[in-house]
Write a protein that holds these residues in place. Structure first.
Motif, PDB file in Angstrom:
ATOM      1  N   HIS A 104       9.791 -11.967  17.675  1.00 21.87           N
ATOM      2  CA  HIS A 104       9.632 -12.806  16.495  1.00 21.87           C
ATOM      3  C   HIS A 104      10.017 -14.214  16.905  1.00 21.87           C
ATOM      4  CE1 HIS A 104      10.226  -8.876  14.326  1.00 21.87           C
ATOM      5  NE2 HIS A 104       9.108  -9.333  13.834  1.00 21.87           N
ATOM      6  N   GLU A 121       8.550 -17.066  11.019  1.00 17.47           N
ATOM      7  CA  GLU A 121       7.435 -16.561  10.217  1.00 17.47           C
ATOM      8  C   GLU A 121       7.651 -16.770   8.725  1.00 17.47           C
ATOM      9  OE1 GLU A 121       8.989 -14.623  12.489  1.00 17.47           O
ATOM     10  OE2 GLU A 121       7.487 -14.080  13.977  1.00 17.47           O
ATOM     11  N   GLU A 122       8.885 -16.515   8.234  1.00 21.55           N
ATOM     12  CA  GLU A 122       9.059 -16.535   6.778  1.00 21.55           C
ATOM     13  C   GLU A 122       8.835 -17.916   6.180  1.00 21.55           C
ATOM     14  OE1 GLU A 122      12.796 -14.541   7.474  1.00 21.55           O
ATOM     15  OE2 GLU A 122      13.784 -16.081   6.290  1.00 21.55           O
ATOM     16  N   ARG A 161      -5.204  -0.550   7.780  1.00 23.93           N
ATOM     17  CA  ARG A 161      -3.939  -1.219   8.140  1.00 23.93           C
ATOM     18  C   ARG A 161      -3.388  -0.738   9.474  1.00 23.93           C
ATOM     19  NH1 ARG A 161       0.012  -3.975   5.432  1.00 23.93           N
ATOM     20  NH2 ARG A 161      -0.540  -4.713   3.373  1.00 23.93           N
ATOM     21  N   ILE A 209      12.146 -19.481   0.319  1.00 27.53           N
ATOM     22  CA  ILE A 209      12.690 -18.298   0.984  1.00 27.53           C
ATOM     23  C   ILE A 209      13.896 -17.765   0.218  1.00 27.53           C
ATOM     24  CG2 ILE A 209      13.831 -17.448   3.076  1.00 27.53           C
ATOM     25  CD1 ILE A 209      12.229 -19.491   4.642  1.00 27.53           C
ATOM     26  N   ASP A 267       1.449  -9.381  19.455  1.00 26.03           N
ATOM     27  CA  ASP A 267       1.606  -9.709  18.041  1.00 26.03           C
ATOM     28  C   ASP A 267       2.604  -8.753  17.384  1.00 26.03           C
ATOM     29  OD1 ASP A 267       1.308 -10.248  15.372  1.00 26.03           O
ATOM     30  OD2 ASP A 267      -0.832  -9.752  15.273  1.00 26.03           O
ATOM     31  N   THR A 268       3.718  -9.290  16.871  1.00 28.43           N
ATOM     32  CA  THR A 268       4.734  -8.420  16.269  1.00 28.43           C
ATOM     33  C   THR A 268       4.240  -7.772  14.969  1.00 28.43           C
ATOM     34  OG1 THR A 268       5.695 -10.431  15.353  1.00 28.43           O
ATOM     35  CG2 THR A 268       6.806  -9.477  17.251  1.00 28.43           C
ATOM     36  N   ALA A 269       3.132  -8.280  14.428  1.00 27.36           N
ATOM     37  CA  ALA A 269       2.607  -7.692  13.191  1.00 27.36           C
ATOM     38  C   ALA A 269       1.445  -6.736  13.458  1.00 27.36           C
ATOM     39  CB  ALA A 269       2.153  -8.801  12.245  1.00 27.36           C
ATOM     40  N   ASP A 288       0.806  -1.220   0.000  1.00 26.54           N
ATOM     41  CA  ASP A 288       0.000   0.000   0.000  1.00 26.54           C
ATOM     42  C   ASP A 288       0.834   1.263   0.000  1.00 26.54           C
ATOM     43  OD1 ASP A 288      -2.374  -1.482   0.126  1.00 26.54           O
ATOM     44  OD2 ASP A 288      -2.079  -1.745   2.273  1.00 26.54           O
ATOM     45  N   LEU A 328       9.566 -10.845   3.938  1.00 27.04           N
ATOM     46  CA  LEU A 328       8.770 -11.883   4.597  1.00 27.04           C
ATOM     47  C   LEU A 328       8.593 -11.645   6.083  1.00 27.04           C
ATOM     48  CD1 LEU A 328      10.553 -14.798   2.781  1.00 27.04           C
ATOM     49  CD2 LEU A 328       8.246 -14.003   2.338  1.00 27.04           C
ATOM     50  N   ARG A 329       9.288 -10.638   6.602  1.00 25.42           N
ATOM     51  CA  ARG A 329       9.160 -10.461   8.040  1.00 25.42           C
ATOM     52  C   ARG A 329       7.778  -9.889   8.380  1.00 25.42           C
ATOM     53  NH1 ARG A 329      12.354  -5.751   6.909  1.00 25.42           N
ATOM     54  NH2 ARG A 329      11.412  -3.959   7.914  1.00 25.42           N
ATOM     55  N   ASP A 330       7.456 -10.005   9.668  1.00 21.99           N
ATOM     56  CA  ASP A 330       6.127  -9.624  10.137  1.00 21.99           C
ATOM     57  C   ASP A 330       5.712  -8.233   9.696  1.00 21.99           C
ATOM     58  OD1 ASP A 330       5.185 -11.782  11.312  1.00 21.99           O
ATOM     59  OD2 ASP A 330       5.464 -11.110  13.371  1.00 21.99           O
ATOM     60  N   GLY A 331       4.461  -8.126   9.331  1.00 19.22           N
ATOM     61  CA  GLY A 331       3.915  -6.828   9.015  1.00 19.22           C
ATOM     62  C   GLY A 331       4.200  -6.389   7.594  1.00 19.22           C
ATOM     63  N   THR A 337       6.533 -19.921   7.117  1.00 19.65           N
ATOM     64  CA  THR A 337       5.100 -20.173   7.034  1.00 19.65           C
ATOM     65  C   THR A 337       4.492 -19.496   5.806  1.00 19.65           C
ATOM     66  OG1 THR A 337       4.468 -18.264   8.352  1.00 19.65           O
ATOM     67  CG2 THR A 337       5.041 -20.255   9.540  1.00 19.65           C
ATOM     68  N   ARG A 396      -7.947 -17.490   8.015  1.00 22.33           N
ATOM     69  CA  ARG A 396      -6.749 -18.304   8.226  1.00 22.33           C
ATOM     70  C   ARG A 396      -6.603 -18.732   9.690  1.00 22.33           C
ATOM     71  NH1 ARG A 396      -2.836 -14.235   5.795  1.00 22.33           N
ATOM     72  NH2 ARG A 396      -4.676 -13.033   5.287  1.00 22.33           N
TER      73      ARG A 396
END
Lengths: 84, 537
Positions: free
Chosen positions: B61, B237-238, B487, A60, B84-86, A17, A28-31, B240, B428
């Motif tokens: 993480h 995480e990556e 977001r 990856i 939650d880190t996200a 966005d 790929l990291r969070d968020g 997954t 999910r």
């Protein structure tokens, strides 16, 4: 447009966005890009360059950053040979 | 005797100190090391002023320090609160303030967010980051090296009872305010033991941790494994997000028991290159969180004939209360049961007056189980409705949790899940309250009214669509700012995959937004889009 630029545009516009990202940053990291986003990215690459990304290439190592994706794409296009 | 969650690792450390307890890629911890490091963390926290029943946040993480943090916090007598880190910063702030977190266990890669959090909350100590991290004045910073150098390697002597709080897990609330599910050592250990027994976990089993810490699937991963003395592989995480890498890791780590959401297993099936990896050690694929699309489940069972597939059902408030080991699925089947109630659980299928419905009729499932939460943190309003208490014998009350899930019992003791009483959906595996999504959209400056609906996503699970009408005078370019707003306000899994601006909403005869017709419209247009595109190879 160079492939790197085109991939970066898609990632930034469609998946983040408008947030910017460095070409070597881990997408790929969070968020950042989630699993659905990665699926959309693969579909976009397949459609735009007319290649098929086999499931075992969807890893990856190949999809961590804009840099690795570009390198993967260049390799895949190289293997296909010059387009007719 | 084991009556607290950390007792499980301490006992395993006595039995088999060198046995691998946890790994995260190349990082490993034996039971002895996990027990010792968590003791040192507990001592460090105690020195910092953490006392029994305090809440300590975990903002990490996936890494090898996660189990150290879980057990160290509980050994200090406190409850851990996974963050939650996200998640958007505002949501984290809300949670930290809600349960009064003053201590945070984190890592260097989260520093930027931690700096913001420490400015906006009462956090006064941060554990796990470099001493030179700029975090504002008055904040004590303790790096892991200092924790690991703490005096004394034994468990600190702190009075902790099994009825004390072990953790608080925050989940969506329908008003937009997250609610904290409180579990005690007793409720969580009851579930962990149940799972260890049910899946016959042995020390040579290798479990995996796929779910994030704020998701209740992580309880089985971290604590059932410890109860049985097996190893658990924490999956970053990556992995997954890229099914082929995930599949390779399952093979390389020799994972024998996999517990995850149907979405992840569908991804493994479609993109994991299953046949190129040796999954011969895998014996259980357990899933939970939402129904598994049967077409994909049938195919996955065909491709992995040596694996047993099992569905655990239960809202996070009660951990798991039923499970069903999937039998071969008939071609014309359109659902599978969620299974019978666990032997230690009692169910009541009730109508809106809490009266049992007739055998075979649909009703809400109320459950009474040792795995039940204590309640929602500081929410008397919610707790007043969440439980149903009946008195069968004079002086003895029996308390049930109202799941909000509609079920039917088929006469053989099998329960069938038929939907929700309210507007909660699963994305999910995560719970999302559509009311929360609407509440989040309406607080955007330019929005007049909002409606959120969920429709099935192409590869299983659901996706959320938000529709809004704008206040007069707002121009249509508002869309971009709405996407940003969503977001910044909602957790990633609850963020709409599509936001549409409308001139007006269709109305029901009573003048309410007609969400059913909005959903029909969206289903129709999704069907058309997929027709135009044609099936993908």
């Amino acid at each position: 447009m160079k492939s790197e630029e085109q991939i970066a545009n898609f990632v930034i516009q469609e998946l983040l966005d408008g947030r910017t990202v460095e070409s070597d940053e881990n997408l790929l990291r969070d968020g950042f890009v989630d699993s659905l986003g990665m699926i959309r990215l693969v579909a976009y690459i397949e459609e735009s360059w007319g290649i098929e990304v086999p499931p075992d290439h969807f890893t990856i190592e190949n999809f961590r950053s804009i840099d690795t994706i570009t390198r993967y794409l260049d390799r895949a296009l190289g293997e296909r040979g010059p387009s007719s | 005797m084991i009556f607290l969650l950390p007792h499980a690792i301490d006992e395993a450390a006595e039995r088999a100190p060198e046995k691998l307890a946890m790994r995260c890629l190349e990082d490993t911890l034996s039971y002895a090391a996990l027990s010792e490091r968590s003791n040192k963390l507990a001592r460090t926290l105690y020195k910092l002023g953490v006392r029994r029943s305090d809440r300590v946040g975990i903002f990490l993480h996936k890494c090898i320090e996660i189990p150290v943090a879980l057990h160290g916090i509980m050994k200090a007598g406190a409850a851990y609160v996974p963050l939650d880190t996200a998640a958007p910063t505002e949501r984290l702030v809300e949670i930290i303030r809600d349960c009064g977190i003053r201590h945070l266990v984190t890592a260097d890669d989260n520093c930027a967010v931690v700096a913001k959090l420490s400015e906006m909350t009462e956090i006064d100590s941060v554990i796990g980051v470099n001493a030179s991290t700029p975090l504002g004045t008055g904040i004590t910073i303790i790096p892991w090296t200092e924790v690991d150098a703490a005096d004394g390697a034994t468990t600190p002597r702190i009075k902790i009872l099994e009825s004390d709080l072990a953790y608080i897990m925050y989940t969506s609330g329908s008003t937009g305010r997250p609610k904290g599910i409180m579990h005690t050592h007793h409720s969580s250990l009851s579930f962990s033991r149940w799972a260890a027994h049910e899946y016959k976990l042995q020390p040579d089993d290798v479990l995996s941790n796929h779910a994030p810490l704020h998701f209740d699937l992580s309880i089985l991963d971290f604590f059932s494994g410890a109860v049985a003395g097996c190893s658990t592989s924490i999956i970053p995480e990556e992995y997954t997000k890229l099914p082929a890498s995930y599949c390779k890791l399952i093979a390389d780590h020799g994972i024998t028991v996999l517990y995850t959401v149907p979405f992840a297993l569908v991804q493994l099936l479609l993109r994991g290159s299953i046949e190129k990896h040796d999954l011969s050690r895998l014996r259980w694929a357990i899933f939970g969180g939402e129904p598994f699309p049967l077409k994909h489940l049938r195919e996955l069972m065909r491709r992995l004939p040596h694996v047993r597939f099992d569905n655990i059902y239960g809202p996070a408030e009660v951990n798991g209360v039923t499970h069903y080991t999937v039998e071969p699925i008939a071609e014309n089947a359109d659902a599978i049961p969620i299974g019978p109630l666990a032997r230690s659980a009692e169910g009541l299928i009730a109508d809106e007056h809490d009266e049992p419905v007739a055998q075979g009729d649909i009703g809400e499932l109320l459950v009474r189980t040792p795995t039940m939460m204590q309640g929602y943190w500081a929410r008397d309003d919610l707790n007043a409705h969440a439980f149903y208490t009946r008195r069968r014998i004079d002086g003895v009350d029996e308390t049930f949790y109202r799941t909000g899930d509609l079920v039917r019992e088929d006469g053989r003791g099998m329960l069938w899940f038929l939907g929700r009483k309210d507007r909660q959906v699963k994305v999910r595996g995560y719970r999302v309250e559509l009311d929360e999504v609407e509440a989040a959209m309406v607080i955007a400056n330019n929005v007049e009214e909002a409606a959120a609906i969920a429709i099935p996503a192409v590869e299983g699970s659901q996706r959320i669509i938000a529709m809004v009408t704008l206040k007069p005078g707002t121009d249509e370019s508002a869309l971009e700012s709405l996407v940003r707003h969503a977001r910044a306000t909602l957790p990633a899994y609850a963020t709409p995959s599509e936001i549409a601006i409308r001139e007006a909403f269709p109305r029901t005869t009573t003048g309410k937004i007609d969400r059913k017709s909005l959903r029909d419209e969206a289903l129709f247009s999704a069907a058309q889009t997929s027709e135009q595109r044609g099936p993908r190879a």
